[in-house]
Each structure stands twice: as structure tokens, then as C-alpha cells.
Design an enzyme around this catalytic site. Structure first.
Site, mmCIF file in Angstrom:
data_model
loop_
_atom_site.group_PDB
_atom_site.id
_atom_site.type_symbol
_atom_site.label_atom_id
_atom_site.label_comp_id
_atom_site.label_asym_id
_atom_site.label_seq_id
_atom_site.Cartn_x
_atom_site.Cartn_y
_atom_site.Cartn_z
ATOM 1 C CE LYS A 77 -30.659 -35.145 -22.019
ATOM 2 N NZ LYS A 77 -29.738 -35.562 -20.853
ATOM 3 C CG HIS A 100 -29.984 -33.284 -14.375
ATOM 4 N ND1 HIS A 100 -30.985 -32.810 -14.996
ATOM 5 C CD2 HIS A 100 -28.560 -33.422 -14.854
ATOM 6 C CE1 HIS A 100 -30.538 -31.510 -16.681
ATOM 7 N NE2 HIS A 100 -28.745 -32.212 -16.141
ATOM 8 C CB THR A 116 -15.942 -30.655 -14.153
ATOM 9 O OG1 THR A 116 -15.703 -32.128 -14.301
ATOM 10 C CG2 THR A 116 -15.609 -29.878 -12.633
ATOM 11 C CB CYS A 133 -17.755 -6.539 -12.497
ATOM 12 S SG CYS A 133 -17.304 -5.769 -13.969
ATOM 13 C CB CYS A 188 -10.179 -6.404 -12.302
ATOM 14 S SG CYS A 188 -11.182 -8.011 -13.048
HETATM 15 C C1 LIG Z 1 -22.740 -28.948 -22.556
HETATM 16 C C2 LIG Z 1 -22.773 -29.957 -21.051
HETATM 17 C C3 LIG Z 1 -24.095 -30.017 -19.951
HETATM 18 C C4 LIG Z 1 -23.810 -30.728 -19.436
HETATM 19 N N1 LIG Z 1 -24.891 -30.254 -18.330
HETATM 20 C C5 LIG Z 1 -25.058 -30.625 -17.334
HETATM 21 C C6 LIG Z 1 -25.664 -31.358 -15.758
HETATM 22 O O1 LIG Z 1 -26.298 -30.273 -16.023
HETATM 23 N N2 LIG Z 1 -25.341 -31.821 -14.397
HETATM 24 C C7 LIG Z 1 -24.946 -32.884 -15.079
HETATM 25 O O2 LIG Z 1 -25.517 -33.695 -14.151
HETATM 26 N N3 LIG Z 1 -23.605 -33.489 -15.979
HETATM 27 C C8 LIG Z 1 -23.965 -32.066 -17.187
HETATM 28 N N4 LIG Z 1 -23.210 -32.481 -17.428
HETATM 29 C C9 LIG Z 1 -22.175 -33.936 -17.962
HETATM 30 C C10 LIG Z 1 -21.164 -33.537 -16.831
HETATM 31 O O3 LIG Z 1 -20.346 -31.699 -16.769
HETATM 32 C C11 LIG Z 1 -19.908 -34.322 -17.318
HETATM 33 O O4 LIG Z 1 -20.353 -35.609 -16.799
HETATM 34 C C12 LIG Z 1 -18.931 -33.932 -15.993
HETATM 35 O O5 LIG Z 1 -18.240 -32.803 -16.159
HETATM 36 C C13 LIG Z 1 -17.921 -35.320 -16.024
HETATM 37 O O6 LIG Z 1 -16.958 -35.044 -15.355
HETATM 38 P P1 LIG Z 1 -15.661 -35.483 -15.735
HETATM 39 O O7 LIG Z 1 -14.229 -35.349 -14.598
HETATM 40 O O8 LIG Z 1 -15.564 -37.043 -16.118
HETATM 41 O O9 LIG Z 1 -14.725 -34.830 -17.249
HETATM 42 P P2 LIG Z 1 -13.800 -33.801 -16.846
HETATM 43 O O10 LIG Z 1 -13.897 -33.054 -16.359
HETATM 44 O O11 LIG Z 1 -14.041 -33.911 -18.563
HETATM 45 O O12 LIG Z 1 -12.059 -34.047 -16.676
HETATM 46 C C14 LIG Z 1 -11.405 -35.178 -16.999
HETATM 47 C C15 LIG Z 1 -10.071 -34.004 -16.706
HETATM 48 O O13 LIG Z 1 -9.308 -35.159 -17.299
HETATM 49 C C16 LIG Z 1 -7.792 -34.963 -17.003
HETATM 50 N N5 LIG Z 1 -7.275 -35.745 -19.183
HETATM 51 C C17 LIG Z 1 -7.701 -36.028 -19.626
HETATM 52 N N6 LIG Z 1 -6.855 -36.771 -20.867
HETATM 53 C C18 LIG Z 1 -5.691 -37.020 -19.382
HETATM 54 C C19 LIG Z 1 -3.739 -37.037 -19.944
HETATM 55 N N7 LIG Z 1 -3.469 -37.802 -20.829
HETATM 56 N N8 LIG Z 1 -3.449 -36.994 -18.323
HETATM 57 C C20 LIG Z 1 -3.749 -36.527 -17.048
HETATM 58 N N9 LIG Z 1 -5.062 -35.426 -17.551
HETATM 59 C C21 LIG Z 1 -5.928 -36.142 -18.669
HETATM 60 C C22 LIG Z 1 -8.375 -33.724 -18.426
HETATM 61 O O14 LIG Z 1 -7.947 -32.327 -18.336
HETATM 62 C C23 LIG Z 1 -9.566 -33.394 -17.460
HETATM 63 O O15 LIG Z 1 -9.138 -32.956 -16.713
HETATM 64 C C24 LIG Z 1 -22.981 -31.486 -18.926
HETATM 65 C C25 LIG Z 1 -21.673 -31.889 -20.171
HETATM 66 C C26 LIG Z 1 -21.674 -30.401 -21.025
HETATM 67 C C27 LIG Z 1 -20.743 -31.091 -22.046
#
Ligand SMILES: Cc1cc2nc3c(=O)[nH]c(=O)nc-3n(C[C@H](O)[C@H](O)[C@H](O)COP(=O)(O)OP(=O)(O)OC[C@H]3O[C@@H](n4cnc5c(N)ncnc54)[C@H](O)[C@@H]3O)c2cc1C
Length: 479
Positions: free
Chosen positions: A249, A49, A41, A402, A442
């Protein structure tokens, strides 16, 4: 006993936590890191999108189309930056114009409004800096940009305001299934809970395998970016995609909600789920590829680079379902792009699914969807500035020159629910260190403020992850 325990405080876990707080439930949100939004995230393209890109009939297409229109309301309620600036998918040949036609048709099937195919002159009228190679584009005016980590932090804060228990530094290491409940073991404690929601990003397969036989795999797919200084913020006003090819992409150029420019990402499957290093080879590729979009990309204004890990599911689509091997354990896994865009709709769906499964959820009449507004000192008028400094002189001390961030804003970011505990936590909430000097000036002042507000020793203040210490001790013994 908790009613629901959510594992992972990324955009998915925090959205679900806030959505569940609408009911009178005991809810725990567990996160292994020392802040919210420390996984994928915090490292993505930040695009909401429009929804033409995902294959019709998939969960990605469904939740993207439903999620996009939900952002205006939630970002207003939580005081998070969101701008509907529109996107252009650029074609560089007549063959690619055909691909745009296919994307347009897919968008029509996904019920995405106002899509249009533009010729070169029409594209140039919107974005005068496009390169000579551009022959046309698909325009999607409903696409937008958001502050992704700011949104997750605001969701967590609002969830905590509404009685969710956020437990940072709690890594889930084992889960035991009991008759009608689960016991979750973290590095800190044991938690009993009726339902478990697995939102662990790239680790979602590991969590699933604690209660069931492996049925999917999450492959980390790394993407690297450049960030350009705000002085270049006007090179494009829209999100500029390249037409997708068999190789992927393509590389994006887009503004951020804070008027920097983001360029990237590439795509590289890796094995290590913690490897967010940037590499010279891949950044050079991103640099070269972006020149197809804009003729003059000012790379002398790069202020930083970063990488994020997509949680690529072996199933190719989002996995959002109760495990058929373990009742009451819900996977929200494989949430790669467009996961950010789909997040509010996924959260609504998961909470409705749980409510229907359980049958005893009651609405929380006291749920408050509004987060206390952040003060952005430099956005105030002269009268308002005088007024706030009179009430709290810390707003009169600029710490980051900044970005023009005051001590008052930094202190507020630490003292809110789900507040900052690290240097980067402050940076992501109120932006000191996001500018050209990247915290060079900072940084020490922010560390002092953090140490003072948290009652900690300055050497215990970390940059970001758990052991990322900045200071090792005093250079002189103050007597
Ligand atoms: C390069 C890139 C570009 C992207 N661009 C876009 C975009 O422009 N638009 C869009 O819609 N999507 C985009 N995405 C996708 C989007 O970022 C993800 O779908 C989204 O952030 C996923 O969120 P999440 O909460 O599932 O995962 P995460 O943000 O990874 O959260 C998972 C959490 O679980 C925690 N965790 C893991 N294991 C454990 C455990 N054992 N115990 C406790 N906690 C744990 C981790 O520490 C983490 O904080 C992109 C992704 C990437 C990598």
C-alpha cells in the site's frame, strides 16, 4: 456465572463490551496486559478509512463502510478526539491514474460517498507541499483520524461505568468447554461463562485452538513509523496515501489528532507475536519512500518511532462467527486494517448475533452512553482556568511543559474507572511525555503522582508492560 466473557481489551473487545452493556447482562472483559489498548490498538495509523480500499463483498468492505459514519456519535459521547480531514491516494504516473480509477469504482460498489479523482492542480490546491512526482489523486472526504488508544480507553471506562467487570493482568491460559458453558482459566482465577468472545488480536488463533481444532492462523505483520514534532503539524492537512502497487500500500504521511505528523508504515511478516522493535533498515525504507509524497519531509523533527503488529489472517478476511466446533464461542479474529474503522460496526453485529442466538437479552434501561468529559486545562478560557484552580489547586501545577499538562489532569486520568496504572497509561490518556522531551523532564514527577495516587512504592511503577521497571531504588538513603 458471567453471561458473556470477552477476551482482549483492544478496540474490538472494548467496543463489544460497551455495546453489550446496553443489556442487563453480567459481562467480563479479560486482558492479559496491565492496561487497555496495549496491543495493536496502540500502534497503528489511526485512520478511519473511507472504505474504497477493501475488496467489494468482503467483511472488511462491509464493516468499514458501516463503521465510518458511526464515529461522529461515539466520539462525541465518549469525548474522544476525531477529525474528518479527508484522504488523498496519490498517483505518480499515468498507469497509477488507472489504478485510482479502479479504486474509485470499488469505492462506488462499496457505496462510499463523495469520491473524486483530482488532477495535479486540484491536489496541489488542497495540499501545496506534495512532491513534483504527483500527477493526480483519489479524494475521499469522509476519511478521518481518531485517537485509537484514547477511544479504546474511553470505551472501557464507559463499559465499566455501565457495570462491565474489567480484569487486567488476566491472561487466559486454558478454556474448558462444559455442557452449556465454559470455564476460563487465567493466571489469576477461573471464570464460568455462558458465551466467550475471542478478541485476542494476534493471539486469536491460539485462543480458538483452546476449544477447537485449528482452522485459521494469524500471522503478525509488523509496520514501523516515525512521529514528528507538532511544530511540523502543518506539512499536510489530509491523510496522504501512495497508490497501491504489487509491493503493497505504500507509505503514508498524515497528521494525528494532536497535530503531530505520522510517517509509515512498512510491512514485514515476522514470527514473534511480541516483537514490536523498530529497526534501522526498515525506518530508512520508510524515510526514503515518504519523499515521493512530500518533497521536504523534516526528519530532523522526529521525536520518536514505533512499530505495530497487524493480525494477518490466513483466510484473508475478518473472521467473525460462532465456532462451528464449539457452540457459544465467537471468534472476532484476523481484525487487521481496516479493523479500527470497522470496530463500531463489528461490535454492533456481534452483539446482535449473540442477542438473536440467546433470545433472552433484555435492554438495560439505565445504560448511560456518555463518559464524563476530560478536562483539557490549556483549552479552557481564563475564567474557566481560574474557576477550576479555585476548586482544585492541582490544576494550577503544570507537570509536562512540552504538552502543558497539569497535575489535576494526571490525577483525574488515574482515578477514573479503567484509569491509568503505568507511566505510559498516563501518557496515553492525558499526554505528559508525548512532546519533544518524551518524558525526560516530567517522567519522575508523573511517577511520583502515580505512586501517591495508587498507594504504591515509586520503584513499583512500571513504564508500560508488566516488568518494565523504571527505578531500581533510591540513590541516597533519606533519613
Ligand atoms: C501498522 C498498522 C497500521 C494500521 N492502521 C490502521 C488504520 O489506519 N485504520 C484502521 O482502521 N486499522 C488500522 N490497523 C488495524 C487496527 O489497528 C486493528 O484492526 C485493531 O487495532 C485491532 O484491534 P483488536 O482489538 O482486534 O486487537 P488488539 O488491539 O491487539 O487487542 C487484542 C488484545 O487481546 C489481548 N490478549 C491476547 N491474548 C490474550 C490472552 N490469552 N488473554 C487475555 N488477553 C489477551 C492483548 O493483550 C490485546 O490487548 C492497523 C494495524 C497496524 C498494525
Amino acid at each position: 456465572m458471567y453471561d458473556v466473557t470477552i477476551i482482549g481489551a483492544g478496540i474490538i473487545g472494548t467496543f463489544i463490551a460497551r455495546e453489550l452493556a446496553r443489556y442487563t447482562l453480567r459481562i467480563a472483559l479479560l486482558e492479559k496486559d496491565n492496561d487497555v489498548a496495549n496491543g495493536t490498538t496502540k500502534a497503528n495509523s489511526a485512520i478511519i478509512h473511507a472504505g474504497y480500499d477493501a475488496k467489494s463483498g468482503t467483511l472488511k468492505a462491509k464493516f468499514n463502510a458501516l463503521g465510518n459514519p458511526m464515529f461522529d456519535k461515539v466520539c462525541e459521547e465518549l469525548d474522544v478526539p476525531f477529525k474528518r480531514i479527508g484522504s488523498l491516494v496519490l498517483a505518480f504516473s499515468e498507469d497509477q491514474m488507472e489504478t485510482l480509477g479502479e479504486l474509485y469504482e470499488q469505492g462506488r460498489q462499496n457505496k462510499i460517498p463523495d469520491l473524486r479523482i483530482l488532477n495535479r492542480d486540484e491536489v496541489k490546491a488542497i495540499e501545496p507541499n506534495i512532491s513534483e512526482y504527483v500527477v493526480g489523486a483519489l479524494h475521499a472526504p469522509t476519511a478521518g483520524i481518531v485517537g485509537p488508544w484514547e477511544l479504546a480507553m474511553a470505551l472501557a471506562e464507559n463499559a465499566v461505568d455501565n457495570n462491565v467487570d474489567l480484569m487486567l493482568n488476566n491472561e487466559v491460559i486454558k478454556i474448558e468447554k462444559q455442557e452449556d458453558s465454559y470455564v476460563i482459566f487465567t493466571n489469576e482465577q477461573q471464570i464460568k461463562t455462558k458465551y466467550v468472545i475471542n478478541c485476542a488480536g494476534v493471539y486469536a488463533d491460539n485462543l480458538h485452538n483452546m476449544v477447537a481444532k485449528p482452522s485459521f492462523e494469524i500471522i503478525p505483520r509488523r509496520g514501523q513509523y516515525f512521529v514528528l514534532d507538532k511544530s511540523e503539524g502543518n506539512i499536510t492537512n489530509s491523510i496522504l496515501f501512495q497508490c497501491p502497487t504489487k509491493l503493497g500500500k505504500g507509505v503514508l504521511v498524515l497528521p494525528t489528532v494532536h497535530e503531530n505528523i505520522l510517517i509509515g508504515p512498512d510491512a514485514e511478516d515476522i514470527e514473534n507475536k511480541e516483537n514490536t522493535e523498530t529497526t534501522e533498515e526498515r525506518l530508512c525504507y520508510v524515510m526514503e519512500a515518504s519523499r515521493k509524497t512530500l518533497s521536504n519531509v523534516p526528519f530532523n523533527s522526529v521525536i520518536t518511532s514505533f512499530a505495530g503488529l497487524r493480525a494477518k489472517p490466513s483466510t484473508e478476511d475478518f473472521i467473525i462467527e460462532e465456532s462451528n466446533q464449539s457452540k457459544g464461542f465467537i471468534n472476532v479474529a484476523g481484525i487487521e486494517s481496516p479493523g479500527l474503522s470497522a470496530a463500531p460496526a463489528i461490535a454492533e453485529y456481534v452483539v446482535n448475533m449473540l442477542r438473536d442466538m440467546d433470545g433472552s437479552f433484555k435492554l438495560n434501561e439505565e445504560f448511560n452512553p456518555i463518559r464524563r468529559k476530560m478536562t483539557v486545562f490549556m483549552a479552557l478560557n481564563e475564567e474557566e482556568k481560574k474557576e477550576i484552580i479555585k476548586k482544585d489547586p492541582r490544576y494550577g501545577r503544570v507537570i509536562c511543559r512540552c504538552e502543558n499538562i497539569t497535575e489535576g489532569e494526571i490525577v483525574d486520568s488515574i482515578n477514573r474507572n479503567a484509569g491509568a496504572r503505568t507511566f505510559d497509561g498516563v501518557k496515553r490518556r492525558v499526554r505528559p511525555g508525548m512532546g519533544r522531551c518524551q518524558g525526560g523532564f516530567c517522567g519522575p514527577r508523573v511517577m511520583e503522582i502515580l505512586a501517591r495516587e495508587l498507594g504504591e512504592d515509586i520503584v513499583d511503577i512500571v513504564k508500560d508492560s508488566k516488568k518494565s521497571y523504571i527505578a531500581t531504588g533510591l540513590t541516597k538513603n533519606n533519613v
